[in-house]
Design a protein around this motif. Structure first.
Motif, PDB file in Angstrom:
ATOM      1  N   MET A 206      -2.607  10.381  11.250  1.00  0.00           N
ATOM      2  CA  MET A 206      -2.509   8.965  10.977  1.00  0.00           C
ATOM      3  C   MET A 206      -3.159   8.627   9.630  1.00  0.00           C
ATOM      4  O   MET A 206      -2.703   7.727   8.935  1.00  0.00           O
ATOM      5  N   ALA A 207      -4.205   9.369   9.286  1.00  0.00           N
ATOM      6  CA  ALA A 207      -4.858   9.123   8.007  1.00  0.00           C
ATOM      7  C   ALA A 207      -3.922   9.459   6.853  1.00  0.00           C
ATOM      8  O   ALA A 207      -3.982   8.808   5.796  1.00  0.00           O
ATOM      9  N   GLU A 208      -3.039  10.442   7.056  1.00  0.00           N
ATOM     10  CA  GLU A 208      -2.083  10.803   6.004  1.00  0.00           C
ATOM     11  C   GLU A 208      -1.077   9.681   5.774  1.00  0.00           C
ATOM     12  O   GLU A 208      -0.678   9.404   4.643  1.00  0.00           O
ATOM     13  N   VAL A 209      -0.657   9.020   6.855  1.00  0.00           N
ATOM     14  CA  VAL A 209       0.283   7.896   6.737  1.00  0.00           C
ATOM     15  C   VAL A 209      -0.387   6.738   5.997  1.00  0.00           C
ATOM     16  O   VAL A 209       0.222   6.100   5.130  1.00  0.00           O
ATOM     17  N   ALA A 210      -1.658   6.483   6.311  1.00  0.00           N
ATOM     18  CA  ALA A 210      -2.389   5.417   5.624  1.00  0.00           C
ATOM     19  C   ALA A 210      -2.540   5.736   4.138  1.00  0.00           C
ATOM     20  O   ALA A 210      -2.381   4.856   3.283  1.00  0.00           O
ATOM     21  N   PHE A 211      -2.839   6.997   3.837  1.00  0.00           N
ATOM     22  CA  PHE A 211      -2.963   7.396   2.439  1.00  0.00           C
ATOM     23  C   PHE A 211      -1.632   7.226   1.705  1.00  0.00           C
ATOM     24  O   PHE A 211      -1.594   6.746   0.571  1.00  0.00           O
ATOM     25  N   PHE A 212      -0.521   7.553   2.368  1.00  0.00           N
ATOM     26  CA  PHE A 212       0.797   7.369   1.781  1.00  0.00           C
ATOM     27  C   PHE A 212       1.080   5.881   1.537  1.00  0.00           C
ATOM     28  O   PHE A 212       1.645   5.514   0.498  1.00  0.00           O
ATOM     29  N   CYS A 213       0.683   5.015   2.484  1.00  0.00           N
ATOM     30  CA  CYS A 213       0.863   3.562   2.293  1.00  0.00           C
ATOM     31  C   CYS A 213       0.085   3.076   1.073  1.00  0.00           C
ATOM     32  O   CYS A 213       0.585   2.265   0.297  1.00  0.00           O
ATOM     33  N   TYR A 214      -1.150   3.575   0.924  1.00  0.00           N
ATOM     34  CA  TYR A 214      -1.934   3.203  -0.254  1.00  0.00           C
ATOM     35  C   TYR A 214      -1.244   3.653  -1.543  1.00  0.00           C
ATOM     36  O   TYR A 214      -1.182   2.906  -2.519  1.00  0.00           O
ATOM     37  N   LEU A 215      -0.733   4.880  -1.547  1.00  0.00           N
ATOM     38  CA  LEU A 215      -0.070   5.386  -2.751  1.00  0.00           C
ATOM     39  C   LEU A 215       1.174   4.579  -3.097  1.00  0.00           C
ATOM     40  O   LEU A 215       1.415   4.269  -4.266  1.00  0.00           O
ATOM     41  N   VAL A 216       1.970   4.229  -2.085  1.00  0.00           N
ATOM     42  CA  VAL A 216       3.178   3.434  -2.332  1.00  0.00           C
ATOM     43  C   VAL A 216       2.794   2.054  -2.867  1.00  0.00           C
ATOM     44  O   VAL A 216       3.407   1.546  -3.816  1.00  0.00           O
ATOM     45  N   ALA A 217       1.774   1.441  -2.280  1.00  0.00           N
ATOM     46  CA  ALA A 217       1.349   0.115  -2.743  1.00  0.00           C
ATOM     47  C   ALA A 217       0.793   0.184  -4.167  1.00  0.00           C
ATOM     48  O   ALA A 217       1.069  -0.700  -4.990  1.00  0.00           O
ATOM     49  N   LEU A 218       0.035   1.226  -4.467  1.00  0.00           N
ATOM     50  CA  LEU A 218      -0.493   1.363  -5.827  1.00  0.00           C
ATOM     51  C   LEU A 218       0.619   1.634  -6.834  1.00  0.00           C
ATOM     52  O   LEU A 218       0.562   1.153  -7.973  1.00  0.00           O
ATOM     53  N   ALA A 219       1.624   2.387  -6.436  1.00  0.00           N
ATOM     54  CA  ALA A 219       2.743   2.651  -7.342  1.00  0.00           C
ATOM     55  C   ALA A 219       3.597   1.404  -7.541  1.00  0.00           C
ATOM     56  O   ALA A 219       4.152   1.181  -8.618  1.00  0.00           O
ATOM     57  N   ALA A 220       3.715   0.567  -6.506  1.00  0.00           N
ATOM     58  CA  ALA A 220       4.548  -0.630  -6.593  1.00  0.00           C
ATOM     59  C   ALA A 220       3.840  -1.779  -7.309  1.00  0.00           C
ATOM     60  O   ALA A 220       4.505  -2.689  -7.808  1.00  0.00           O
ATOM     61  N   ALA A 221       2.517  -1.760  -7.368  1.00  0.00           N
ATOM     62  CA  ALA A 221       1.770  -2.880  -7.952  1.00  0.00           C
ATOM     63  C   ALA A 221       2.161  -3.163  -9.400  1.00  0.00           C
ATOM     64  O   ALA A 221       2.435  -4.315  -9.745  1.00  0.00           O
ATOM     65  N   PRO A 222       2.234  -2.172 -10.296  1.00  0.00           N
ATOM     66  CA  PRO A 222       2.645  -2.499 -11.666  1.00  0.00           C
ATOM     67  C   PRO A 222       4.100  -2.957 -11.767  1.00  0.00           C
ATOM     68  O   PRO A 222       4.448  -3.761 -12.626  1.00  0.00           O
ATOM     69  N   LEU A 223       4.937  -2.440 -10.869  1.00  0.00           N
ATOM     70  CA  LEU A 223       6.342  -2.844 -10.900  1.00  0.00           C
ATOM     71  C   LEU A 223       6.515  -4.303 -10.477  1.00  0.00           C
ATOM     72  O   LEU A 223       7.415  -4.992 -10.949  1.00  0.00           O
ATOM     73  N   LEU A 224       5.667  -4.752  -9.572  1.00  0.00           N
ATOM     74  CA  LEU A 224       5.759  -6.132  -9.088  1.00  0.00           C
ATOM     75  C   LEU A 224       5.009  -7.123  -9.972  1.00  0.00           C
ATOM     76  O   LEU A 224       5.036  -8.317  -9.713  1.00  0.00           O
ATOM     77  N   ALA A 225       4.343  -6.639 -11.001  1.00  0.00           N
ATOM     78  CA  ALA A 225       3.553  -7.531 -11.855  1.00  0.00           C
ATOM     79  C   ALA A 225       4.427  -8.570 -12.557  1.00  0.00           C
ATOM     80  O   ALA A 225       3.983  -9.685 -12.812  1.00  0.00           O
ATOM     81  N   GLY A 226       5.661  -8.229 -12.845  1.00  0.00           N
ATOM     82  CA  GLY A 226       6.537  -9.163 -13.543  1.00  0.00           C
ATOM     83  C   GLY A 226       7.364 -10.037 -12.627  1.00  0.00           C
ATOM     84  O   GLY A 226       8.134 -10.862 -13.098  1.00  0.00           O
TER      85      GLY A 226
END
Length: 126
Positions: A1-21
């Protein structure tokens, strides 16, 4: 379950700059929901296995600050709102007209901005 949470964090961090605009508040809501889901998964994973929990410095003031934001969103009796913030009660009564003998009113004037600020602070606290 910790791996899924880590993956969610990575996806959110990768999407953050894309959603800035992007326009609108939905981008903040999407990121805050992703971070909250990942934190919830980490909490569940941490509760399943015995681990040592650390005392976080400054947790009490942060919890009180978040509680104050939630208190502003909750409808309270009009007399209590008048005691805590007479100007807010007067503004609500002027905008909504006469609501009855004792209307229930929130402390905030702009619920959307207060809710967005609470979610942003809560996501940052996690």
């Amino acid at each position: 379950m910790a791996e899924v949470a880590f993956f969610c964090y990575l996806v959110a961090l990768a999407a953050a700059p894309l959603l800035a605009g992007a326009e609108g508040l939905w981008r903040f809501g999407l990121l805050e929901t992703a971070f909250a889901a990942a934190s919830g998964l980490l909490l569940v994973a941490g509760l399943r296995r015995p681990a040592s929990w650390y005392r976080v410095p400054g947790l009490l003031p942060l919890a009180l600050f978040l509680g104050w934001h939630l208190l502003q969103l909750l409808p309270l009796p009009g007399a209590l709102v008048g005691f805590l913030s007479p100007a807010t009660r007067q503004l609500h009564l002027q905008l909504a007209g006469f609501l009855g003998p004792d209307p229930w009113l929130p402390l905030t004037v702009n619920r959307q901005a207060t809710a967005a600020a609470f979610l942003r602070l809560f996501a940052g606290a996690l």
